[in-house]
Design an enzyme around this catalytic site. Structure first.
Site, PDB file in Angstrom:
ATOM      1  N   ASP A 270       0.829  -1.203   0.000  1.00 37.69           N
ATOM      2  CA  ASP A 270       0.000   0.000   0.000  1.00 37.69           C
ATOM      3  C   ASP A 270       0.872   1.266   0.000  1.00 37.69           C
ATOM      4  O   ASP A 270       1.720   1.423  -0.867  1.00 37.69           O
ATOM      5  CB  ASP A 270      -0.966  -0.067   1.190  1.00 37.69           C
ATOM      6  CG  ASP A 270      -2.054   0.976   1.151  1.00 37.69           C
ATOM      7  OD1 ASP A 270      -3.038   0.764   0.431  1.00 37.69           O
ATOM      8  OD2 ASP A 270      -1.914   2.008   1.836  1.00 37.69           O
TER       9      ASP A 270
ATOM     10  N   HIS B 285      -7.479  -6.696  -0.095  1.00 33.94           N
ATOM     11  CA  HIS B 285      -6.350  -5.767  -0.101  1.00 33.94           C
ATOM     12  C   HIS B 285      -5.247  -6.167   0.870  1.00 33.94           C
ATOM     13  O   HIS B 285      -4.061  -5.988   0.578  1.00 33.94           O
ATOM     14  CB  HIS B 285      -6.865  -4.370   0.253  1.00 33.94           C
ATOM     15  CG  HIS B 285      -5.805  -3.325   0.336  1.00 33.94           C
ATOM     16  ND1 HIS B 285      -4.990  -2.983  -0.719  1.00 33.94           N
ATOM     17  CD2 HIS B 285      -5.411  -2.528   1.376  1.00 33.94           C
ATOM     18  CE1 HIS B 285      -4.153  -2.020  -0.358  1.00 33.94           C
ATOM     19  NE2 HIS B 285      -4.380  -1.730   0.917  1.00 33.94           N
TER      20      HIS B 285
END
Length: 286
Positions: free
Chosen positions: A99, A265
């Site tokens: 991320d 994610h």
């Protein structure tokens, strides 16, 4: 969790970085993302420390790291990590990142190519590609990119009114469920989210990504790096909906390899064994 790791705080230009350090061997830097802290790596850090010197910091303003100026560009965050690793005696090191940490790693390779031996980028597309493909479908799922980057202190004030509600919504929105996170990890994310300075860092980070970071990336379009690059993404996530992640990253890292993981994610915490195996195989080849 982080057995036999020590904790340290290192002064860098504009911040004090908190980090855990464990293991011996080739240096390996693990970088977390939003809205988490270094604790996200707890599921694999101990195993990696059996073979590597593992350094696990909080990004500036995140977790227990303290930002002392308003620079939250990936350029500043990349410089932070290079300074941290130099302080620990590591001039060249591998980077495993997720991320926002992966965006930091991308900038680190561009700005400090002599220091990064290899890089792994988890569940992101290049920042320019995210903004260029931001349609209504993506905006609903990445609404935080738009909300957190709004001017003034409005986002911080709204989040501060219900920080845990906002955090849980962010985690569920990107993963689909909250029970994938170990209780100790979730508690660490909650503690961070209740800190107004961390909330301000989230907002400043995303504001930079919508402005200055884009200018930096545009200036470097056409530059590539020959270093080994591992790209992983969640099959049940957002990243591969518009673009092939490998093709997108090969414009920056021509030798990028990787695959989708059956996860959302937060693939490190959702599929730690599969991710660990991919990391080990990647590092064994470099």
């Amino acid at each position: 969790m982080f057995q036999n790791f020590s904790e340290t705080e290192i002064e860098v230009d504009g911040a004090t970085l908190h980090a855990r350090i464990g293991g011996t061997g080739t240096p390996l830097l693990l970088l977390h993302g939003y809205p988490q802290t270094h604790v996200m790596w707890h599921v694999i850090a101990d195993r990696l420390a059996q073979s590597y010197r593992v350094v696990v910091p909080d990004l500036r303003g995140y977790g227990q790291s303290v930002a002392k100026d308003g620079d939250f560009t990936f350029r500043a965050m990349a410089q932070d990590q290079v300074t941290l690793m130099k302080h620990l005696g590591h001039e060249r090191f591998h980077v495993i990142s997720h991320d926002r940490g992966a965006r930091t790693a991308h900038r680190m390779v561009l700005d400090h190519p002599d220091h990064v031996a290899s890089v792994a980028l988890f569940d992101i597309l290049p920042t320019l590609d995210v903004w260029q493909t931001m349609d209504d479908w993506l905006a609903r799922r990445y609404y935080h990119w738009l909300f957190l980057s709004q001017p003034g202190d409005m986002p911080q004030r709204l989040i501060a009114a219900e920080p845990l509600l906002f955090l849980h919504s962010a985690l569920v929105g990107l993963s689909g469920e909250l029970n994938i996170f170990a209780p100790e990890a979730l508690a660490a994310y909650e503690t961070a989210a209740e800190n107004p300075d961390v909330i301000a860092a989230w907002c400043a980070d995303y504001t930079a990504a919508a402005t200055t970071d884009l200018d930096h990336d545009r200036a470097d379009l056409g530059r590539t790096s020959p270093i080994p690059c591992l790209v992983l993404w969640g099959k049940r996530g957002v990243v591969a909906h518009h673009l092939d992640p490998l093709e997108a990253w090969r414009r920056w890292f021509p030798h990028a390899r990787g695959h989708a993981v059956d996860a959302g994610h937060f693939l490190v915490e959702e599929r730690p064994e599969e991710v660990l195996t991919a990391i080990q195989q990647h590092l064994e080849k470099v």
